[in-house]
Design a protein around this motif. Sequence first.
Motif, PDB file in Angstrom:
ATOM      1  N   VAL A   1     -12.648 -18.338 -18.115  1.00  0.00           N
ATOM      2  CA  VAL A   1     -12.784 -16.913 -18.370  1.00  0.00           C
ATOM      3  C   VAL A   1     -11.454 -16.266 -18.778  1.00  0.00           C
ATOM      4  N   ARG A   2     -10.333 -16.825 -18.404  1.00  0.00           N
ATOM      5  CA  ARG A   2      -9.030 -16.256 -18.735  1.00  0.00           C
ATOM      6  C   ARG A   2      -8.480 -16.758 -20.065  1.00  0.00           C
ATOM      7  N   PHE A   3      -9.244 -17.547 -20.783  1.00  0.00           N
ATOM      8  CA  PHE A   3      -8.769 -18.124 -22.038  1.00  0.00           C
ATOM      9  C   PHE A   3      -9.666 -17.675 -23.185  1.00  0.00           C
ATOM     10  N   THR A   4      -9.067 -17.479 -24.351  1.00  0.00           N
ATOM     11  CA  THR A   4      -9.792 -17.007 -25.521  1.00  0.00           C
ATOM     12  C   THR A   4     -10.489 -18.154 -26.231  1.00  0.00           C
ATOM     13  N   ARG A   5     -11.731 -17.899 -26.671  1.00  0.00           N
ATOM     14  CA  ARG A   5     -12.470 -18.894 -27.445  1.00  0.00           C
ATOM     15  C   ARG A   5     -11.910 -18.969 -28.858  1.00  0.00           C
ATOM     16  N   GLN A   6     -12.224 -20.045 -29.571  1.00  0.00           N
ATOM     17  CA  GLN A   6     -11.723 -20.253 -30.929  1.00  0.00           C
ATOM     18  C   GLN A   6     -12.099 -19.102 -31.861  1.00  0.00           C
ATOM     19  N   ASP A   7     -13.344 -18.616 -31.797  1.00  0.00           N
ATOM     20  CA  ASP A   7     -13.738 -17.530 -32.690  1.00  0.00           C
ATOM     21  C   ASP A   7     -12.962 -16.246 -32.381  1.00  0.00           C
TER      22      ASP A   7
END
Length: 142
Positions: free
Chosen positions: A87-93
Amino acid sequence: MTQTEVRLVFKHSPRLGFGLARTTNIPDQFVIKLDPSTGVRMTLNARRAESIQPEPVTLDMEFAQQGGEGATPYEVLLEAAMEGRRVRFTRQDGVEEEWRIMQPLLDAPPPVRPYKPGTWGPEAANELVRAHGGWRGPWIVG
């Protein structure tokens, strides 16, 4: 000095006909101080017992004075990585969308606006927030 905070500035409340004319232009505010120390502040227009007109009342809480500082943002992020909480990390998109927004600024950066050391920025920066009530100085305890 650097100060990082989130400031919610509320609209003025409607006059309800109680005969209390607004005597201040300071709107109610909720401030969350993030760096270099953490805390919360609430500034409200309230009528004190000894006064006829409402006036600003400020309620502060410095987390360091109320039981200590929490984990630093880096500690929180490192713990999330070790526990596999995404949850604390951004997805590729999300990363790609951020690059889409930022790339034009990197390709053609706006002019650098110098300002005096010890101030909060150039006068041109005030124009960005003038329509939203203007610049408000940060909450610095010292």
